[in-house]
Design a protein around this motif. Structure first.
Motif, PDB file in Angstrom:
ATOM      1  N   ALA A  14       0.830  -1.210   0.000  1.00 54.61           N
ATOM      2  CA  ALA A  14       0.000   0.000   0.000  1.00 54.61           C
ATOM      3  C   ALA A  14       0.859   1.252   0.000  1.00 54.61           C
ATOM      4  CB  ALA A  14      -0.928  -0.003   1.210  1.00 54.61           C
ATOM      5  N   ARG A  15       1.935   1.253   0.791  1.00 55.54           N
ATOM      6  CA  ARG A  15       2.823   2.416   0.832  1.00 55.54           C
ATOM      7  C   ARG A  15       3.549   2.585  -0.500  1.00 55.54           C
ATOM      8  NH1 ARG A  15       1.101   5.832   3.820  1.00 55.54           N
ATOM      9  NH2 ARG A  15       3.113   6.780   4.130  1.00 55.54           N
ATOM     10  N   LEU A  16       3.904   1.472  -1.136  1.00 62.73           N
ATOM     11  CA  LEU A  16       4.566   1.525  -2.442  1.00 62.73           C
ATOM     12  C   LEU A  16       3.630   2.113  -3.497  1.00 62.73           C
ATOM     13  CD1 LEU A  16       7.098   0.762  -4.081  1.00 62.73           C
ATOM     14  CD2 LEU A  16       6.034  -1.447  -4.502  1.00 62.73           C
ATOM     15  N   LEU A  17       2.386   1.638  -3.523  1.00 63.41           N
ATOM     16  CA  LEU A  17       1.406   2.161  -4.485  1.00 63.41           C
ATOM     17  C   LEU A  17       1.109   3.644  -4.251  1.00 63.41           C
ATOM     18  CD1 LEU A  17      -1.100  -0.828  -4.693  1.00 63.41           C
ATOM     19  CD2 LEU A  17       0.552  -0.096  -6.428  1.00 63.41           C
ATOM     20  N   ALA A  18       1.239   4.086  -3.003  1.00 61.60           N
ATOM     21  CA  ALA A  18       0.999   5.490  -2.673  1.00 61.60           C
ATOM     22  C   ALA A  18       2.240   6.353  -2.923  1.00 61.60           C
ATOM     23  CB  ALA A  18       0.564   5.615  -1.221  1.00 61.60           C
ATOM     24  N   GLY A  19       3.330   5.727  -3.360  1.00 63.13           N
ATOM     25  CA  GLY A  19       4.563   6.469  -3.601  1.00 63.13           C
ATOM     26  C   GLY A  19       5.257   6.913  -2.326  1.00 63.13           C
ATOM     27  N   LYS A  20       5.050   6.179  -1.238  1.00 65.04           N
ATOM     28  CA  LYS A  20       5.582   6.559   0.072  1.00 65.04           C
ATOM     29  C   LYS A  20       6.726   5.656   0.537  1.00 65.04           C
ATOM     30  CE  LYS A  20       2.411   9.734   0.639  1.00 65.04           C
ATOM     31  NZ  LYS A  20       2.687  11.145   0.743  1.00 65.04           N
ATOM     32  N   ILE A  21       7.419   5.042  -0.398  1.00 65.28           N
ATOM     33  CA  ILE A  21       8.581   4.207  -0.081  1.00 65.28           C
ATOM     34  C   ILE A  21       9.801   4.914  -0.643  1.00 65.28           C
ATOM     35  CG2 ILE A  21       9.719   1.969  -0.559  1.00 65.28           C
ATOM     36  CD1 ILE A  21       7.421   1.617   1.329  1.00 65.28           C
ATOM     37  N   PRO A  22      10.878   5.105   0.089  1.00 65.49           N
ATOM     38  CA  PRO A  22      11.147   4.551   1.411  1.00 65.49           C
ATOM     39  C   PRO A  22      10.357   5.257   2.512  1.00 65.49           C
ATOM     40  CG  PRO A  22      12.999   5.904   0.730  1.00 65.49           C
ATOM     41  CD  PRO A  22      12.027   5.860  -0.434  1.00 65.49           C
TER      42      PRO A  22
END
Length: 67
Positions: free
Chosen positions: A21-29
Motif C-alpha cells: 500500500a505504501r509503495l502504491l501510494a509512492g511513500k517508499i522509502p
C-alpha cells in the motif's frame, strides 16, 4: 497516530499489505516511520522493513518461558 494499519492471518502477510500500500501510494522509502507488529518479529519481517526503508521495528509480544 498510525499512518496505516493492516491485519491478516499471518504477520508476514500484514507486513506485505502495508509495504504494498505504501509503495502504491509512492511513500517508499518510509524512513520517517516505524513498523509495529504483534507477536514475534521474525528475520523475514525485519528484511521486509529494511527493504521498505523503515528504520524502526517494534514487536509487541508476551514474555517467553525460555530461560
Amino acid at each position: 497516530s498510525p499512518v496505516a494499519a493492516f491485519e491478516d492471518v499471518g504477520r508476514h502477510n500484514a507486513v506485505d499489505k502495508l509495504v504494498g500500500a505504501r509503495l502504491l501510494a509512492g511513500k517508499i522509502p518510509a524512513s520517517e516511520h516505524a513498523l509495529i507488529v504483534s507477536g514475534r518479529t521474525s528475520f523475514e519481517i525485519v528484511q521486509k522493513a529494511i527493504a521498505a526503508g523503515i528504520p524502526i521495528i517494534i514487536g509487541i509480544s508476551a514474555a517467553s518461558s525460555v530461560g
